[in-house]
Design a protein around this motif. Sequence first.
Motif, short mmCIF file in Angstrom:
data_model
loop_
_atom_site.label_atom_id
_atom_site.label_comp_id
_atom_site.label_asym_id
_atom_site.label_seq_id
_atom_site.Cartn_x
_atom_site.Cartn_y
_atom_site.Cartn_z
N ARG A 8 0.81 9.02 -6.48
CA ARG A 8 0.91 10.49 -6.40
C ARG A 8 1.71 11.05 -7.57
N ARG A 9 2.73 10.31 -8.00
CA ARG A 9 3.57 10.80 -9.09
C ARG A 9 3.03 10.44 -10.47
N LEU A 10 2.41 9.28 -10.56
CA LEU A 10 1.87 8.81 -11.84
C LEU A 10 0.35 8.89 -11.79
N TRP A 11 -0.18 10.08 -11.99
CA TRP A 11 -1.61 10.32 -11.82
C TRP A 11 -2.47 9.55 -12.82
N TRP A 12 -1.90 9.10 -13.92
CA TRP A 12 -2.68 8.40 -14.94
C TRP A 12 -2.80 6.90 -14.67
N VAL A 13 -2.08 6.41 -13.67
CA VAL A 13 -2.12 4.98 -13.33
C VAL A 13 -3.08 4.78 -12.16
N ASP A 14 -3.92 3.77 -12.26
CA ASP A 14 -4.87 3.45 -11.20
C ASP A 14 -4.14 2.84 -10.01
N ARG A 15 -4.45 3.31 -8.81
CA ARG A 15 -3.77 2.82 -7.61
C ARG A 15 -4.03 1.32 -7.40
N LYS A 74 9.59 -2.75 0.83
CA LYS A 74 9.32 -1.42 0.27
C LYS A 74 10.38 -1.02 -0.74
N SER A 75 11.65 -1.25 -0.42
CA SER A 75 12.70 -0.88 -1.37
C SER A 75 12.69 -1.80 -2.59
N ALA A 76 12.45 -3.09 -2.38
CA ALA A 76 12.41 -4.03 -3.51
C ALA A 76 11.22 -3.74 -4.42
N LEU A 77 10.07 -3.48 -3.83
CA LEU A 77 8.88 -3.18 -4.62
C LEU A 77 9.03 -1.87 -5.38
N SER A 78 9.65 -0.89 -4.74
CA SER A 78 9.86 0.39 -5.42
C SER A 78 10.74 0.22 -6.66
N ARG A 79 11.79 -0.58 -6.53
CA ARG A 79 12.66 -0.81 -7.69
C ARG A 79 11.93 -1.55 -8.80
N LEU A 80 11.12 -2.55 -8.44
CA LEU A 80 10.42 -3.34 -9.45
C LEU A 80 9.30 -2.54 -10.12
N VAL A 81 8.55 -1.78 -9.34
CA VAL A 81 7.47 -0.98 -9.93
C VAL A 81 8.04 0.11 -10.81
N TYR A 82 9.17 0.68 -10.41
CA TYR A 82 9.80 1.73 -11.19
C TYR A 82 10.18 1.23 -12.58
N ASN A 83 10.67 -0.01 -12.66
CA ASN A 83 11.04 -0.56 -13.96
C ASN A 83 9.81 -0.87 -14.76
N GLU A 134 0.82 -1.21 0.00
CA GLU A 134 0.00 0.00 0.00
C GLU A 134 0.85 1.26 0.00
N VAL A 135 1.94 1.28 0.77
CA VAL A 135 2.81 2.46 0.82
C VAL A 135 3.49 2.68 -0.52
N THR A 136 3.96 1.62 -1.14
CA THR A 136 4.62 1.74 -2.44
C THR A 136 3.63 2.21 -3.50
N ALA A 137 2.43 1.62 -3.52
CA ALA A 137 1.42 2.02 -4.50
C ALA A 137 1.00 3.47 -4.30
N ALA A 138 0.87 3.90 -3.06
CA ALA A 138 0.47 5.28 -2.79
C ALA A 138 1.55 6.26 -3.26
N GLY A 139 2.80 5.90 -3.07
CA GLY A 139 3.89 6.77 -3.51
C GLY A 139 3.93 6.94 -5.01
N TYR A 140 3.71 5.87 -5.73
CA TYR A 140 3.72 5.96 -7.18
C TYR A 140 2.43 6.57 -7.72
#
Length: 79
Positions: free
Chosen positions: A29-36, A70-79, A21-27
């Motif tokens: 906010r930045r990627l407004w066109w992507v559904d949470r 959180k760090s692993a998910l952030s790296r994977l979602v970013y890619n 949830e924290v990772t999805a919420a962070g992205y």
Amino acid sequence: MIRTHQLPTDVHFDEVKRAVEVTAAGYARRLWWVDRADLENQGWLFAAEILNKQGTYDPSVGVPLFSYLKSALSRLVYN
């Protein structure tokens, strides 16, 4: 039939849910066109792969599961 072996995502469900949830919420906010909800679904898939298939998390190292995920998910979602 009794299931004696539980998956790590089942054992640590609350921490995994919080990290997703924290990772999805962070992205979201930045990627407004992507559904949470889509980001959370992708996060659950990545978390299951990280914990259940790769088995790279080692609690004896001292890193909290939430921080690791959180760090692993952030790296994977970013890619």
